[in-house]
Design an enzyme around this catalytic site. Sequence first.
Site, PDB file in Angstrom:
ATOM      1  N   GLU A 144      -6.886  -1.710  15.084  1.00  0.00           N
ATOM      2  CA  GLU A 144      -7.459  -2.621  14.103  1.00  0.00           C
ATOM      3  C   GLU A 144      -6.448  -3.704  13.705  1.00  0.00           C
ATOM      4  O   GLU A 144      -5.299  -3.426  13.389  1.00  0.00           O
ATOM      5  CB  GLU A 144      -7.867  -1.835  12.850  1.00  0.00           C
ATOM      6  CG  GLU A 144      -8.437  -2.715  11.770  1.00  0.00           C
ATOM      7  CD  GLU A 144      -8.655  -1.974  10.454  1.00  0.00           C
ATOM      8  OE1 GLU A 144      -8.803  -0.739  10.482  1.00  0.00           O
ATOM      9  OE2 GLU A 144      -8.659  -2.642   9.408  1.00  0.00           O
ATOM     10  N   ARG A 199       1.991   0.653  10.290  1.00  0.00           N
ATOM     11  CA  ARG A 199       1.560   1.101   8.955  1.00  0.00           C
ATOM     12  C   ARG A 199       2.747   1.065   7.998  1.00  0.00           C
ATOM     13  O   ARG A 199       3.575   1.963   7.992  1.00  0.00           O
ATOM     14  CB  ARG A 199       0.984   2.511   9.055  1.00  0.00           C
ATOM     15  CG  ARG A 199       0.235   2.987   7.822  1.00  0.00           C
ATOM     16  CD  ARG A 199      -0.346   4.378   8.012  1.00  0.00           C
ATOM     17  NE  ARG A 199      -1.380   4.410   9.048  1.00  0.00           N
ATOM     18  CZ  ARG A 199      -2.679   4.182   8.828  1.00  0.00           C
ATOM     19  NH1 ARG A 199      -3.103   3.944   7.603  1.00  0.00           N
ATOM     20  NH2 ARG A 199      -3.544   4.216   9.813  1.00  0.00           N
ATOM     21  N   ARG A 232       0.850  -1.193   0.000  1.00  0.00           N
ATOM     22  CA  ARG A 232       0.000   0.000   0.000  1.00  0.00           C
ATOM     23  C   ARG A 232       0.881   1.236   0.000  1.00  0.00           C
ATOM     24  O   ARG A 232       1.849   1.309   0.746  1.00  0.00           O
ATOM     25  CB  ARG A 232      -0.900  -0.004   1.236  1.00  0.00           C
ATOM     26  CG  ARG A 232      -1.809  -1.223   1.212  1.00  0.00           C
ATOM     27  CD  ARG A 232      -2.902  -1.177   2.246  1.00  0.00           C
ATOM     28  NE  ARG A 232      -3.669  -2.421   2.177  1.00  0.00           N
ATOM     29  CZ  ARG A 232      -4.624  -2.750   3.034  1.00  0.00           C
ATOM     30  NH1 ARG A 232      -4.954  -1.926   4.007  1.00  0.00           N
ATOM     31  NH2 ARG A 232      -5.274  -3.888   2.901  1.00  0.00           N
ATOM     32  N   ARG A 244       0.792  -6.816  12.390  1.00  0.00           N
ATOM     33  CA  ARG A 244       0.132  -6.232  13.561  1.00  0.00           C
ATOM     34  C   ARG A 244      -0.066  -7.287  14.656  1.00  0.00           C
ATOM     35  O   ARG A 244      -0.044  -6.957  15.845  1.00  0.00           O
ATOM     36  CB  ARG A 244      -1.212  -5.610  13.168  1.00  0.00           C
ATOM     37  CG  ARG A 244      -1.017  -4.318  12.378  1.00  0.00           C
ATOM     38  CD  ARG A 244      -2.308  -3.563  12.169  1.00  0.00           C
ATOM     39  NE  ARG A 244      -2.042  -2.340  11.405  1.00  0.00           N
ATOM     40  CZ  ARG A 244      -2.965  -1.421  11.117  1.00  0.00           C
ATOM     41  NH1 ARG A 244      -4.213  -1.590  11.531  1.00  0.00           N
ATOM     42  NH2 ARG A 244      -2.647  -0.344  10.439  1.00  0.00           N
ATOM     43  N   SER A 301     -10.480  -6.715   9.498  1.00  0.00           N
ATOM     44  CA  SER A 301     -11.667  -6.024   9.038  1.00  0.00           C
ATOM     45  C   SER A 301     -12.448  -7.050   8.226  1.00  0.00           C
ATOM     46  O   SER A 301     -11.937  -7.592   7.261  1.00  0.00           O
ATOM     47  CB  SER A 301     -11.224  -4.846   8.172  1.00  0.00           C
ATOM     48  OG  SER A 301     -12.307  -3.997   7.909  1.00  0.00           O
TER      49      SER A 301
END
Length: 431
Positions: A355, A283, A268, A396, A358
């Site tokens: 998070e 991130r 990303r 994560r 999801s």
Amino acid sequence: MLDIQTLRTDLTTVAARLATRGFVLDTERFGELEAARKAIQVRTQELQSKRNSSSKLIGQAKARGEDTTAIMAEVALVGDELKLMEVQLGELQVALQQMLEGLPNMPHDSVPVGKTEADNVEVRKIGSIPQFGFAVKDHVELGEGLGGLDFETAAKISGARFSVLKGGLARMHRALAQFMLDTHTDQHGYTEVYVPYIVNADSMRGTGQLPKFEEDLFRVPRQMGESGEQNFYLIPTAEVPVTNMVRDEIIPMEQLPLKYVAHTPCFRSEAGSAGRDTRGLIRQHQFEKVELVQIVHPDESYAALEQLLGHAESILQMLGLHYRVVRLCTGDIGFSAATTYDIEVWLPAQNTYREISSCSNFEAFQARRLQARFKCGTGKPELLHTLNGSGLAVGRTLVAVLENNQLADGSVSIPEVLRPYMGGLEVLRAS
RNA sequence: GGAGAGGUGGCAGAGUGGUCGAAUGUACCUGACUCGAAAUCAGGCGUAGGUAUAUGCCUACCGUGGGUUCGAAUCCCACCCUCUCCGCCA
């Protein structure tokens, strides 16, 4: 993509539902485009019909050896107007298609209405906040202390938002992915798939990343032929290649549901998140994820969502991590989703939930773009429903394990379920 | 990288520039025969869109995009993909 029929027949309802997620549907423009499309399409088809029947007559007349100059002159006129109409119709259809592709999914009726993540609704908390009898370190400090986390070298090799893992940390990272894959295949009935990490634009369009979110992707330009250029893209999630497996397919109903799990890197560009989560592994431009994808009968999709959510949760439970499940509100759900649950894991160093998964039901939104359908007996093919969820984000999860399992001396106890994947090791210590 | 073959309906597979949306086979559905099944016979069976309400009519689609033509699955150009052989390679 929404069903254009629904927009034609029930525009105000669609607009109202999209408004709950903060999207303004330009109903006037849609109405204008539709009216123009209708008028020009009717005229175009009239002309095509005329051309077809005249051409047929010419063929028959020629076969009889008759003179055809008069009728050919007549058809030539039709041809001129037709060319004009076809061009206009093409432009209108492109405009309509673009508008349609820019519309987000309609939230399911059960989604709480709200504007931002502050309006999300907590569904449940599992476990409890762990207590430490010492000052907790964050995963960066722990990782560097263990000699297994190196951002400076990563910056030299690539740049910001990349990482190098070494030794026990690298192994634990791999162990987590293996553990997740094994659990989902052995206990939850998913079929493991290995898929391309570079995909074409059609695939990105199919799952909704294109045309709206190109800036979030890493693009790989590719020369096609002598003049043409056609882009490839690095996948931002395994959702893209895995869900696209059923693009343009008609699945026999008895094969449903399809349940796939894939472990892939994700890429990303994180454009627009400058300054957010710059520290640590949270991130990154590149990270690993184990993704669950289900492709199901429309009647089953909400049951499947609960099931899939449970599968993701079970990983956290087996690792002994404290987490909560949150239902995203209308203003916070993603572009393609009709319903989304986030799973947020407790990170003691940040003193907050972050998070880690999801899980979404896209209903027919992706399936319509993908033309992914199923067929029951002689019935007409119908659109499938697609779902996916992280099960889990590996990087994560590593952060969560490090921070929640830290010991006073900076070493980290290894969760029991991971030990078989780490040669029986029980504690991660500085080497 | 070099050489060749090919992409047509769920699958297989015909197709001469002119009722070709497309033969045929197979699968599937309905009916007949049968106690039932198989076999056989008859009929049906692509997708998308428009119009509208009529068991109707019309349009588009034969890998993709252009072009030639009154008319293209069929001719021309470019590209994509698949397969075979050779070379190289983790």
